[in-house]
Design a protein around this motif. Structure first.
Motif, mmCIF file in Angstrom:
data_model
loop_
_atom_site.group_PDB
_atom_site.id
_atom_site.type_symbol
_atom_site.label_atom_id
_atom_site.label_comp_id
_atom_site.label_asym_id
_atom_site.label_seq_id
_atom_site.Cartn_x
_atom_site.Cartn_y
_atom_site.Cartn_z
ATOM 1 N N LEU A 31 -15.799 -12.459 -8.605
ATOM 2 C CA LEU A 31 -15.258 -12.106 -7.291
ATOM 3 C C LEU A 31 -15.815 -10.803 -6.739
ATOM 4 O O LEU A 31 -16.049 -10.678 -5.545
ATOM 5 C CB LEU A 31 -13.727 -12.035 -7.366
ATOM 6 N N SER A 32 -16.026 -9.807 -7.583
ATOM 7 C CA SER A 32 -16.325 -8.455 -7.097
ATOM 8 C C SER A 32 -17.731 -8.327 -6.517
ATOM 9 O O SER A 32 -18.681 -8.948 -6.995
ATOM 10 C CB SER A 32 -16.184 -7.450 -8.241
ATOM 11 N N ASP A 33 -17.860 -7.460 -5.501
ATOM 12 C CA ASP A 33 -19.171 -7.019 -5.038
ATOM 13 C C ASP A 33 -19.864 -6.244 -6.158
ATOM 14 O O ASP A 33 -19.213 -5.651 -7.024
ATOM 15 C CB ASP A 33 -19.031 -6.077 -3.846
ATOM 16 N N ALA A 34 -21.184 -6.221 -6.106
ATOM 17 C CA ALA A 34 -21.929 -5.382 -7.048
ATOM 18 C C ALA A 34 -21.866 -3.927 -6.587
ATOM 19 O O ALA A 34 -21.946 -3.638 -5.393
ATOM 20 C CB ALA A 34 -23.382 -5.828 -7.132
ATOM 21 N N PRO A 35 -21.718 -2.993 -7.525
ATOM 22 C CA PRO A 35 -21.730 -1.573 -7.157
ATOM 23 C C PRO A 35 -23.155 -1.078 -6.968
ATOM 24 O O PRO A 35 -24.113 -1.762 -7.338
ATOM 25 C CB PRO A 35 -21.073 -0.900 -8.366
ATOM 26 N N PRO A 36 -23.334 0.102 -6.408
ATOM 27 C CA PRO A 36 -24.678 0.659 -6.269
ATOM 28 C C PRO A 36 -25.211 1.156 -7.603
ATOM 29 O O PRO A 36 -24.456 1.373 -8.553
ATOM 30 C CB PRO A 36 -24.471 1.824 -5.292
ATOM 31 N N TRP A 37 -26.518 1.311 -7.656
ATOM 32 C CA TRP A 37 -27.162 1.946 -8.798
ATOM 33 C C TRP A 37 -26.604 3.370 -8.929
ATOM 34 O O TRP A 37 -26.419 4.040 -7.926
ATOM 35 C CB TRP A 37 -28.675 1.982 -8.570
ATOM 36 N N PRO A 38 -26.297 3.863 -10.121
ATOM 37 C CA PRO A 38 -26.540 3.262 -11.429
ATOM 38 C C PRO A 38 -25.284 2.682 -12.078
ATOM 39 O O PRO A 38 -25.222 2.537 -13.290
ATOM 40 C CB PRO A 38 -27.009 4.470 -12.240
ATOM 41 N N TRP A 39 -24.278 2.306 -11.255
ATOM 42 C CA TRP A 39 -22.977 1.923 -11.808
ATOM 43 C C TRP A 39 -22.806 0.428 -11.952
ATOM 44 O O TRP A 39 -21.679 -0.067 -11.978
ATOM 45 C CB TRP A 39 -21.867 2.518 -10.933
ATOM 46 N N PHE A 40 -23.910 -0.318 -12.069
ATOM 47 C CA PHE A 40 -23.837 -1.776 -12.137
ATOM 48 C C PHE A 40 -23.048 -2.276 -13.344
ATOM 49 O O PHE A 40 -22.561 -3.399 -13.358
ATOM 50 C CB PHE A 40 -25.253 -2.375 -12.165
ATOM 51 N N GLY A 41 -22.906 -1.470 -14.392
ATOM 52 C CA GLY A 41 -22.191 -1.896 -15.589
ATOM 53 C C GLY A 41 -20.722 -1.565 -15.593
ATOM 54 O O GLY A 41 -20.013 -1.872 -16.571
ATOM 55 N N ALA A 42 -20.206 -0.955 -14.509
ATOM 56 C CA ALA A 42 -18.813 -0.519 -14.508
ATOM 57 C C ALA A 42 -17.840 -1.691 -14.639
ATOM 58 O O ALA A 42 -16.828 -1.602 -15.350
ATOM 59 C CB ALA A 42 -18.513 0.273 -13.232
ATOM 60 N N GLU A 97 -3.518 1.280 -13.062
ATOM 61 C CA GLU A 97 -2.983 0.914 -14.372
ATOM 62 C C GLU A 97 -3.983 0.071 -15.170
ATOM 63 O O GLU A 97 -4.131 0.252 -16.387
ATOM 64 C CB GLU A 97 -1.666 0.157 -14.207
ATOM 65 N N LEU A 98 -4.697 -0.824 -14.497
ATOM 66 C CA LEU A 98 -5.711 -1.610 -15.208
ATOM 67 C C LEU A 98 -6.836 -0.719 -15.727
ATOM 68 O O LEU A 98 -7.355 -0.949 -16.827
ATOM 69 C CB LEU A 98 -6.283 -2.709 -14.299
ATOM 70 N N LEU A 99 -7.213 0.275 -14.968
ATOM 71 C CA LEU A 99 -8.236 1.200 -15.452
ATOM 72 C C LEU A 99 -7.741 1.977 -16.669
ATOM 73 O O LEU A 99 -8.506 2.206 -17.625
ATOM 74 C CB LEU A 99 -8.644 2.176 -14.350
ATOM 75 N N ARG A 100 -6.489 2.379 -16.652
ATOM 76 C CA ARG A 100 -5.936 3.076 -17.818
ATOM 77 C C ARG A 100 -5.975 2.179 -19.050
ATOM 78 O O ARG A 100 -6.366 2.604 -20.153
ATOM 79 C CB ARG A 100 -4.500 3.520 -17.539
ATOM 80 N N PRO A 119 -18.034 6.396 -20.193
ATOM 81 C CA PRO A 119 -18.308 6.998 -18.875
ATOM 82 C C PRO A 119 -18.493 5.983 -17.753
ATOM 83 O O PRO A 119 -18.429 6.363 -16.571
ATOM 84 C CB PRO A 119 -19.602 7.791 -19.110
ATOM 85 N N LEU A 120 -18.717 4.701 -18.075
ATOM 86 C CA LEU A 120 -18.873 3.696 -17.033
ATOM 87 C C LEU A 120 -17.617 3.527 -16.191
ATOM 88 O O LEU A 120 -17.679 3.051 -15.047
ATOM 89 C CB LEU A 120 -19.256 2.350 -17.658
ATOM 90 N N LEU A 121 -16.476 3.910 -16.732
ATOM 91 C CA LEU A 121 -15.222 3.800 -15.989
ATOM 92 C C LEU A 121 -15.004 4.958 -15.024
ATOM 93 O O LEU A 121 -14.161 4.867 -14.122
ATOM 94 C CB LEU A 121 -14.041 3.728 -16.967
ATOM 95 N N GLU A 122 -15.741 6.041 -15.192
ATOM 96 C CA GLU A 122 -15.468 7.256 -14.429
ATOM 97 C C GLU A 122 -15.601 7.082 -12.907
ATOM 98 O O GLU A 122 -14.744 7.579 -12.152
ATOM 99 C CB GLU A 122 -16.356 8.394 -14.919
#
Length: 444
Positions: free
Chosen positions: A314-325, A382-385, A406-409
């Motif tokens: 469902l989600s859009d892709a994030p910009p570089w370099p956060w593609f793995g978030a 809460e899901l991020l936590r 750090p990918l969650l930051e």
């Protein structure tokens, strides 16, 4: 006339069976647009072939053919570059035991492709959509199934109204996860289906389409609403009380195939439910095989797709370099039992209709949207936590590398500031399309 004893009964459940001893691994797919730097047009098929040829010559890749057409390359490390229907380039990683391993593989290969693209004047643009071109500027891939699919969606009328945009302009970063049993499959699937719009609110990143501000934060999510809704959206069959593999089979088997493989080429399939084809055949004396069933399962696009793996879409892709978030979020939630149980309890009262409405609201308002009785931002926080808790537990157990945390930051920052990837994209766009390309491309 039904199947006779000479035609083997097709077991539609078997594709969903977990191999014995399967370990939970991670896969990551990232789509990037191929855009000519000098005129901001989508790269043509010959230009894309030049990029693929550079991977063959310089990186030991092996061409992948669809009939007479080159449609991708297999990389030495096990990943694959594929030209999508509208000319985007997708990199699918090999399977890795860790999020960090998958992300490192994708990063290395996208950087290699960007370096070759730069030689040919091509930028690899990231995000949820290629914003410069309208549907009439799509560089269609010449492989036969593209023509078949476009004809199919044209015949749907309004329900296929955004098919060209979906097939030719949108971009995503998809995570694949494993399940180890039928119970595990359904437990993870229920969570992923309910969490999908919450996570999507963190990733809205397609506010500009056809060269204009759309007024939505995710035009990509809106496009999916008119791409044969029967095969897209919320996989409600997974949320019914007591639902299992049989319900997943029946949901998919009610739909017709779009195309099938005959004589080495993709051709239009009869417009009959797959279940009917199993019982009566395709009308040419042949009956579906397991390969047909697997091909059919690749022609449905719910928010979470189930085949031999679970695939978040469902989600859009994030910009570089956060593609793995996104992969960090999904693995943290799904692969740690405590995090999964807590997230499931948090979202357990969300129904399929509520999730369907939420997807529309998220597309416009992102984290300010409502998801059932909740605010998207509150659920996302809460899901991020829980995802961080799950990833941290996996690192402590030696199942994940610390580089995944750090990918969650950037997502935690978005939750705190409400400054989304879409907001950043709009600011870049207002500085000029060329500035947007620079800011949202893989560095060469």
């Amino acid at each position: 006339m039904g199947q006779t004893d000479t035609v083997p009964r097709l077991d539609l459940r078997r594709v969903f069976a977990a191999p014995p001893g399967r370990a939970e691994a991670v896969g990551l797919e990232v789509e990037v647009g191929l855009v000519c730097r000098n005129n901001l047009r989508n790269a043509s098929y010959p230009q894309a072939l030049a990029l693929l040829d550079g991977l063959v010559r310089g990186h030991g890749a092996i061409p992948v053919l669809d009939g007479a057409f080159t449609v991708g390359v297999a990389m030495p490390g096990g990943g694959t570059f594929t030209l999508e229907t509208g000319g985007a380039l997708e990199y699918s990683s090999a399977t890795f035991a860790t999020v960090a391993g998958a992300v490192a593989d994708v990063r290395d290969n996208l950087l290699a492709a960007a370096g070759i693209g730069a030689v040919h004047g091509i930028a690899l643009t990231t995000g949820g959509i290629v914003p410069f071109a309208a549907a009439d500027g799509i560089a269609w891939n010449p492989k036969p199934r593209v023509r078949v699919m476009r004809e199919y969606f044209r015949d749907l009328g309004p329900d296929g109204g955004h098919a060209d945009e979906v097939m030719g302009l949108i971009l995503s970063a998809q995570t694949t996860l494993d399940y180890v049993s039928e119970d595990d499959l359904m437990d993870k699937l229920r969570l992923l289906v309910r969490a999908a719009p919450v996570v999507a609110a963190l990733f809205v990143n397609s506010p500009v389409a056809a060269g204009a501000d759309t007024g939505a934060l995710s035009r990509r999510m809106q496009y999916w609403r008119r791409f044969d809704p029967r095969r897209c959206g919320v996989l409600g069959a997974a949320l019914d009380a007591g639902a299992g593999v049989d319900e997943l089979v029946e949901w998919a088997a009610r739909l017709p195939m779009i195309y099938r493989l005959v004589g080495g080429s993709h051709v239009a399939a009869p417009r009959i439910p797959f279940r009917q084809a199993v019982e009566e055949g395709f009308g040419d004396g042949t009956y579906p095989t397991e390969a047909d069933w697997e091909l059919h399962l690749s022609q449905v696009w719910p928010h979470v797709r189930v085949r031999r793996t679970l695939e978040t879409r469902l989600s859009d892709a994030p910009p570089w370099p956060w593609f793995g978030a996104g992969t960090a979020v999904w693995a943290g939630l799904a692969y740690d039992p405590r995090a999964r149980a807590a997230a499931g309890a948090l979202l357990c009262d969300l129904t399929a209709p509520a999730l369907d409405r939420a997807a529309d609201d998220v597309a416009v308002r992102g984290l300010r949207a409502s998801i059932g009785p909740y605010r998207a931002r509150d659920l996302a926080r809460e899901l991020l936590r829980l995802a961080r808790q799950g990833l941290t537990a996996r690192v402590a157990a030696g199942l994940e590398r610390p580089e995944a945390l750090p990918l969650l930051e950037p997502l935690e920052e978005i939750c705190d500031t409400m400054d989304t990837f879409a907001d950043r994209a709009l600011r870049a766009w207002r500085r000029g399309p060329s500035e947007f390309l620079r800011a949202f491309s893989v560095p060469a």
